[in-house]
Design an enzyme around this catalytic site. Sequence first.
Site, mmCIF file in Angstrom:
data_model
loop_
_atom_site.group_PDB
_atom_site.id
_atom_site.type_symbol
_atom_site.label_atom_id
_atom_site.label_comp_id
_atom_site.label_asym_id
_atom_site.label_seq_id
_atom_site.Cartn_x
_atom_site.Cartn_y
_atom_site.Cartn_z
ATOM 1 C CD GLU A 43 -2.776 1.279 2.408
ATOM 2 O OE1 GLU A 43 -2.775 0.391 3.261
ATOM 3 O OE2 GLU A 43 -3.549 2.266 2.436
ATOM 4 N NE ARG A 269 4.160 -7.778 10.281
ATOM 5 C CZ ARG A 269 3.534 -7.097 9.336
ATOM 6 N NH1 ARG A 269 2.545 -7.635 8.655
ATOM 7 N NH2 ARG A 269 3.891 -5.864 9.053
ATOM 8 C CE LYS A 279 3.127 -0.002 4.697
ATOM 9 N NZ LYS A 279 2.630 -0.041 3.321
#
Length: 572
Positions: A43, A269, A279
């Site tokens: 994103e 992850r 983020k």
Amino acid sequence: MKDDGAGGGAPASAGLDFIREIVVADREADKHGGRVHTRFPPEPNGYLHIGHAKAICLNFGIASEHGGLCNLRMDDTNPETEDQEFVRAIEDDVRWLGFDWEGRFYCASDYFERLYDCAVQLIRNGDAYVCDLQGEEVGRYRGRWDEPGRDSPWRDRTVADNLDLFERMRAGEFADGSRTLRARIDMASSNMNMRDPALYRIRRAPHYRQGDRWCIYPMYDFTHPLSDAFEEITHSLCTLEFEDHRPLYDWFLERLKFEAPPRQIEFARLNVTHTVLSKRKLLELVEGGYVDGWDDPRMPTLVGMRRRGYPPAAIRDFCDRIGIAKANSIVQVEQLEDAVRQELNRTARRVLAVLRPLRVVIENYPEDREEELEAINNPEDASAGTRKVPFSRVLYIDRDDFREDPPRKYFRLAPGREVRLRYAYFIKCVDVVRDENGAVVELRCTYDPETRGGYAPDGRKVRGTIHWVSAAHAVEAEVRLYDHLFSKENPDDLAEGEDYKDHLNPGSREVLAGCRLEPGLAAAAPGERYQFERVGYFCVDPDAAAGAPVFNRTVGLRDTWARIQKRAAGGG
Ligand code: ATP
Ligand code: MG
């Protein structure tokens, strides 16, 4: 294209991670006609970090191992947070890491029209409805994980009503947040994601690519599987937190009758010690001024690591080494640093640099004389050749390389002691000059002219070799030393009332001015990486002005990772 035999009936999966095993098995079963097509779907709401590097290496890596394709796709369905600046940075970073999407750059926002059509299709099939529940009501109807939800009072609207209302949502007839389009699945499902999740929300916010064209935006969970399907992705690799979304992912693809739907596979992850990889938190550090921007060399972002001097090959190597697993864990940052050190050991040119200069005068070296001595550029790479470094009567050595009162096992310079100057001569300290406060400001030494090149013809040995630069020839530079951004090993593991920012390391950056480097470095260009002999690896910062370079310490010389492994193995 590379063919590793995976498709040709070779014994599947020796040494492969579980995702690669699945891909091999799918090809053997001729699923998707043996095609492998992956994508990396960030994103554009921030810069990429080392965790994204893991996903990039995985997606592009698997595609290339099978002669397949990997797309770069912006998952851009949140108008509030996304920006073209981030898109550009993402493209830059993926390219810098060494991967090529070969022109297959896509944006979920470019699919808005098709996604809208899919939503209409779901309404027609009775699989979606417009719901007028708002805010907290939605949550109350959804129930809790241990308590079933209740059907929305709007769940049984007719197809005609739903089509009409959805069209009017798009046309901007209703206020933001006043209605949603929801999937009609099962409010009693044990999986909360299946309790009639929202597909569309009303939000009047301009989108960085679509402008004001839309006032309804599709939700991520709806957009993601369909974008994968539109692009004929075969394996949709994502992180573990989406495992519970997989039934929903599959539900959309099944209801919309995609013939060869992609398969979602989740992996762990990447987490790394002494940093954060979210983020949202990284944005907060940037916006709060805790760091000097996304490319601050202490940041775990790819732009930060690039500025710090991490070679992309080292990051790829690190991603290879940590592998792909199904369980979350935290990787020691020393392992990353070790990959960087190994790559730089192979590739970085050696130079002489004095970070904390102490003046040395060679009393028996003529004032007007200077000479050039030969130095090796990289002992690991003979093809790097040699260079000349100037030598003269006044030099600088590092303050750490002199002790008035040397402890045991300190073999560097001390009063009355002889050491080797790297590539040059043996020198002996004969006197110490102090300022009015008694601090040492200069050493008086003598040199042995017979020891040119650093060896005594009489076979005499010295135990210490130190580095130096010629004062008259040296380039002055600023050098920035970095340490972990967070003192705490896991800044995400917090006690009640703590904030991850409480654990920022106040000593994460030390700036040294007046460092002295060998003259060849005056022309060093931003991004160039060097080993300062005996000190560490350093990279030229873009802040550098002509003739006055600035260097960032990339990583020290000491192999802390080997020590950690030895300790873990019980080796002390
Ligand atoms: P963040 O939690 O930092 O906001 P995100 O997952 O929301 O990250 P995206 O831009 O959606 O960020 O991520 C793009 C891709 O990178 C996704 O497929 C995601 O699964 C993957 N990814 C993100 N963070 C990591 C990580 N720490 N380790 C491995 N893959 C990751
Ligand atoms: Mg995400």
